[in-house]
Design an enzyme around this catalytic site. Structure first.
Site, PDB file in Angstrom:
ATOM      1  N   HIS A   1     -15.245 -38.415  -7.185  1.00  0.00           N
ATOM      2  CA  HIS A   1     -15.923 -37.718  -6.094  1.00  0.00           C
ATOM      3  C   HIS A   1     -16.613 -36.453  -6.600  1.00  0.00           C
ATOM      4  O   HIS A   1     -17.757 -36.166  -6.247  1.00  0.00           O
ATOM      5  CB  HIS A   1     -14.913 -37.395  -4.980  1.00  0.00           C
TER       6      HIS A   1
ATOM      7  N   HIS B   1     -20.921 -35.785  -6.839  1.00  0.00           N
ATOM      8  CA  HIS B   1     -21.663 -34.622  -6.331  1.00  0.00           C
ATOM      9  C   HIS B   1     -22.298 -33.803  -7.461  1.00  0.00           C
ATOM     10  O   HIS B   1     -23.070 -32.891  -7.193  1.00  0.00           O
ATOM     11  CB  HIS B   1     -20.755 -33.760  -5.451  1.00  0.00           C
TER      12      HIS B   1
ATOM     13  N   HIS C   1     -19.819 -42.629   0.557  1.00  0.00           N
ATOM     14  CA  HIS C   1     -18.744 -42.143   1.426  1.00  0.00           C
ATOM     15  C   HIS C   1     -18.329 -43.209   2.445  1.00  0.00           C
ATOM     16  O   HIS C   1     -17.159 -43.303   2.814  1.00  0.00           O
ATOM     17  CB  HIS C   1     -19.170 -40.841   2.121  1.00  0.00           C
TER      18      HIS C   1
ATOM     19  N   GLU D   1     -26.160 -34.331   5.376  1.00  0.00           N
ATOM     20  CA  GLU D   1     -25.340 -33.693   4.325  1.00  0.00           C
ATOM     21  C   GLU D   1     -25.344 -32.170   4.413  1.00  0.00           C
ATOM     22  O   GLU D   1     -24.252 -31.596   4.327  1.00  0.00           O
ATOM     23  CB  GLU D   1     -25.807 -34.150   2.930  1.00  0.00           C
TER      24      GLU D   1
ATOM     25  N   HIS E   1     -22.479 -32.009   7.450  1.00  0.00           N
ATOM     26  CA  HIS E   1     -21.413 -32.393   6.521  1.00  0.00           C
ATOM     27  C   HIS E   1     -20.864 -31.188   5.757  1.00  0.00           C
ATOM     28  O   HIS E   1     -19.660 -30.946   5.745  1.00  0.00           O
ATOM     29  CB  HIS E   1     -21.947 -33.451   5.546  1.00  0.00           C
TER      30      HIS E   1
ATOM     31  N   HIS F   1     -17.094 -29.440   6.150  1.00  0.00           N
ATOM     32  CA  HIS F   1     -16.136 -29.189   5.061  1.00  0.00           C
ATOM     33  C   HIS F   1     -15.605 -27.753   5.161  1.00  0.00           C
ATOM     34  O   HIS F   1     -14.413 -27.504   5.002  1.00  0.00           O
ATOM     35  CB  HIS F   1     -16.814 -29.389   3.695  1.00  0.00           C
TER      36      HIS F   1
ATOM     37  N   HIS G   1     -15.454 -38.030   7.188  1.00  0.00           N
ATOM     38  CA  HIS G   1     -16.465 -39.004   6.784  1.00  0.00           C
ATOM     39  C   HIS G   1     -16.571 -40.172   7.752  1.00  0.00           C
ATOM     40  O   HIS G   1     -17.641 -40.766   7.891  1.00  0.00           O
ATOM     41  CB  HIS G   1     -16.276 -39.420   5.326  1.00  0.00           C
TER      42      HIS G   1
HETATM   43 CU   LIG Z   1     -18.382 -36.188  -0.861  1.00  0.00          CU
END
Ligand SMILES: [Cu+2]
Length: 677
Positions: free
Chosen positions: A212, A216, A243, A347, A362, A366, A402
């Site tokens: 992961h 990114h 995802h 995102e 997104h 987080h 997600h």
């Molecule tokens: Cu991710």
């Protein structure tokens, strides 16, 4: 060598696109050694004499004319010299704008240097002064994009604190101080009283977290395509698809552990599962814990209402079939390009068509999750696991988050026209039979076996060093999911020579309630296992394909010390070292390719879809890609060879299974059984 051999064998087996290995020359070996030295004990001052000599003799500020972007280099090195950037020892957080902008300056300093010697000297100078988290991230992204085939050591051996628990680190210190080598068992972070503990082996898998974090790095949301001259083809779509696949994989792990599918998060509802990382940053700060059933809180700079507002705008646009760009022009999302546009704005990445309007659902989600227990920063708590790509999947809330994003894309895909029978059919080609066979002699056809096995990784980099205390061998031991290697045997009849694409998918046969569901209900839970190009001859073809060749997974990464030994041996002329110029650090760990079965066996549907390569695949881009992890990780720096939407043909609604009853699609029932090891 095992990896090298596997790649060669796989290349022979598939006869095409896999990267060719080259024997490393001295220059490459020296570069690889430099990368290893530059990722060694990053939290401590430089120890290597060669690097110390560079630090003494080379200051980038005295050589600005050597750089193509002297302004950036000057600004960067003056800022770190004058203490205006993050200090060493502080926690680097990519989601924190100021940290990110500092890191991008360093990345741009390194990225635009083509000459290796200058790159190396500059990196050493930065290593000495820069916050170690910033340095590692910027350096890694720069190395990945140099495309020389240099390997980065696995991140769990560079910053073990981000992958293991405080207890393991404490025991490692004891081992070092008592000078007794140790293998320390690492347990997952909950107890059996927590149902989520049953699937913690998936989210807490160190290879999963490494994958992961590397995804990114390969597809950074802050990437400036035009400025860097390196395209990130279909980044938004790949962001969604990778995802989406992780969410589907997680649900299948849940099913095999008798847990219901993960629920999407909802801004007005409590976050049902808590999470206690039991981990500490290297600088001593504890990762925050979250009890069960906490509600979302307004942060000082971001409210829950902001998040709902962004969500409403996105959903409105999905329903309308167009998004609004930053000049309020309509951009249609009714075609295959729609998912890419939506992925970028959800995102959000630098490719978002209108970040001010659609926000950054997104990334900000987080942050909301990471800071939920200290929303106003009253207690000075550091960022939670959700604010680092290398730790996020450990938290069950990652999958809730997600699932929520994934459902937005599903809303969009559900509005697209279903594939017709005519579109799915490949005239003249029929898949006659499909089976899977385990590699062991005793294996039963269509019965695959999963088990848990021990995996070891080195903890040296977790510990401080001193000339008076020598290093001893200290490793962590962790149980990880694995499976018996297997082979697909696919019998295909063709009425002519054809170039074709095989796509292999897996889905649980029954849902949580034990019901067999329709293909349309199943389609969003489908797991991609492999995708490859093959040549069909006229008549019957028997295609054998190893699970190890999967386009989803990469083999377990070599440990730091193993790479170092191999390179040193090669420098001494005692062995040959091979370079894979297309090496990918991104890819699901091989052990996680198939979901864990149940002890009594769990039924799955294995679906093989054969379509035309001439129509579906760009041969040129397939050859240049590394198809090791093409499915999740795309084609770095170039065009994705798959011309179909990712997840095809399960990405669109299937109102009637008839369209899938074509000769080139075949479903077989298989069983996955988990056995004790
Ligand atoms: Cu991710």
């Amino acid at each position: 060598m095992k990896f090298a051999l596997l790649v060669v064998l796989a290349a022979v087996a598939t006869g095409s696109a896999l990267a060719k290995l080259e024997k490393a020359d001295e220059a490459f070996l020296n570069k690889q050694l430099a990368v290893l030295k530059l990722t060694w004990r990053l939290s401590s001052p430089i120890e290597d004499p060669d690097q110390l000599a560079i630090v003494q003799s080379y200051n980038p500020l005295d050589h600005l004319s050597d750089y193509t972007n002297p302004e950036t280099v000057k600004h960067y090195f003056e800022a770190v010299r004058d203490g205006r950037h993050q200090k060493r020892g502080e926690i680097f957080n990519l989601f924190e704008r100021s940290h990110r902008l500092q890191m991008i300056e360093l990345f741009e300093t390194l990225f635009f240097i083509k000459d290796w010697d200058l790159f190396y000297k500059t990196a050493v100078a930065a290593r000495e002064l820069t916050n170690e988290g910033q340095f590692f991230y910027a350096f890694s992204v720069a190395i990945i994009h140099r495309e020389e085939g240099l390997q980065l050591p696995p991140p769990y051996e560079i910053f073990p604190h981000m992958f293991t628990t405080s207890e393991v680190v404490r025991q490692a210190y004891r081992a070092k101080m008592t000078q007794i080598p140790a293998i320390i068992s690492m347990n997952f972070t909950g107890t059996i009283r927590n149902p989520e503990q049953k699937v913690s082996y998936f989210g807490e898998d160190i290879g999963m977290n490494a994958h992961h974090s590397h995804w990114h790095m390969d597809w950074p949301f802050w990437w400036k395509e035009a400025e860097y001259g390196v395209p990130k083809d279909r980044k938004g779509e790949l962001f969604w698809y990778m995802h989406h696949q992780l969410a589907a994989r997680f649900d299948s792990e849940r099913l095999s552990n008798n847990l219901a599918d993960v629920e999407p998060l909802h801004w007005d509802k409590p976050i049902v599962e808590g999470f206690v990382p039991k981990a500490q940053y290297k600088n001593g700060f504890e990762f925050p814990s979250r009890p069960d059933n906490i509600k979302f809180q307004d942060l000082s700079f971001l409210s829950v209402n902001d998040m709902k507002q962004y969500e409403r705008r996105i959903r409105k646009s999905i329903a309308a079939g167009f998004v609004l760009d930053d000049h309020w022009e309509k951009i249609s999302i009714n075609g295959t390009e729609g998912v890419n546009i939506l992925g970028n704005l959800i995102e959000s990445s630098a490719n978002s068509v209108n970040p001010n309007y659609y926000g950054s659902l997104h990334n900000k989600a987080h942050i909301m999750l990471s800071r939920v227990t200290d929303p106003l920063g009253k207690f000075g708590m550091p960022p939670g696991v959700m604010e680092h790509f290398s730790t996020a999947t450990r938290d069950p809330a990652f999958f809730r988050l997600h699932k929520y994003m994934d459902n937005l894309i599903k809303e969009h895909k559900d509005l697209l026209p279903p594939y017709t029978r005519g579109e799915l059919e490949l005239p003249g080609v029929s898949v006659e039979a499909v089976k899977v066979i385990g590699k062991s002699k005793a294996s039963t056809p269509n019965l695959l076996v999963t088990y848990f096995q021990d995996f070891y990784f080195d903890l040296t980099n977790a510990l401080d060093s001193s000339k008076n205390v020598r290093d001893v061998d200290i490793q962590a031991k962790v149980r990880r999911l694995a499976h018996e290697e297997f082979e697909y045997v696919i019998t295909v009849n063709s009425d002519a020579e054809k170039s074709a694409v095989a796509r292999i998918f897996l889905a649980p046969k029954l849902n949580y309630y034990g019901e067999e569901v329709t293909l349309d209900q199943l389609r969003w839970e489908v797991i991609e296992l492999d995708k490859f190009v093959l040549k069909l001859k006229n008549g019957q073809n028997v295609i054998r394909r190893s699970s190890e060749s999967s386009s989803v997974t990469i083999p377990d990464r070599k440990g730091y010390k193993q790479i170092l030994k191999e390179v040193n041996d090669a420098v001494a002329g005692n062995r040959e070292y091979y370079v894979d110029k297309k090496v990918r650090h991104c890819g699901l760990p091989e052990g996680l390719l198939i979901p864990k079965g149940k002890p009594e066996g769990m039924k799955f549907k294995l679906m093989v879809v054969i379509t035309s390569a001439d129509e579906d695949f760009s041969a040129e881009h397939y050859v240049e890609s590394n198809d090791n992890s093409l499915s999740y990780c795309g084609n770095l720096g170039s065009v994705n060879p798959d011309k179909r939407p990712l997840g095809y043909p399960f990405d669109r609604p299937i109102p009637c299974g008839d369209s899938f009853r074509v000769n080139n699609i075949k479903t077989t029932e298989i069983t996955i059984q988990n056995v004790p090891n």
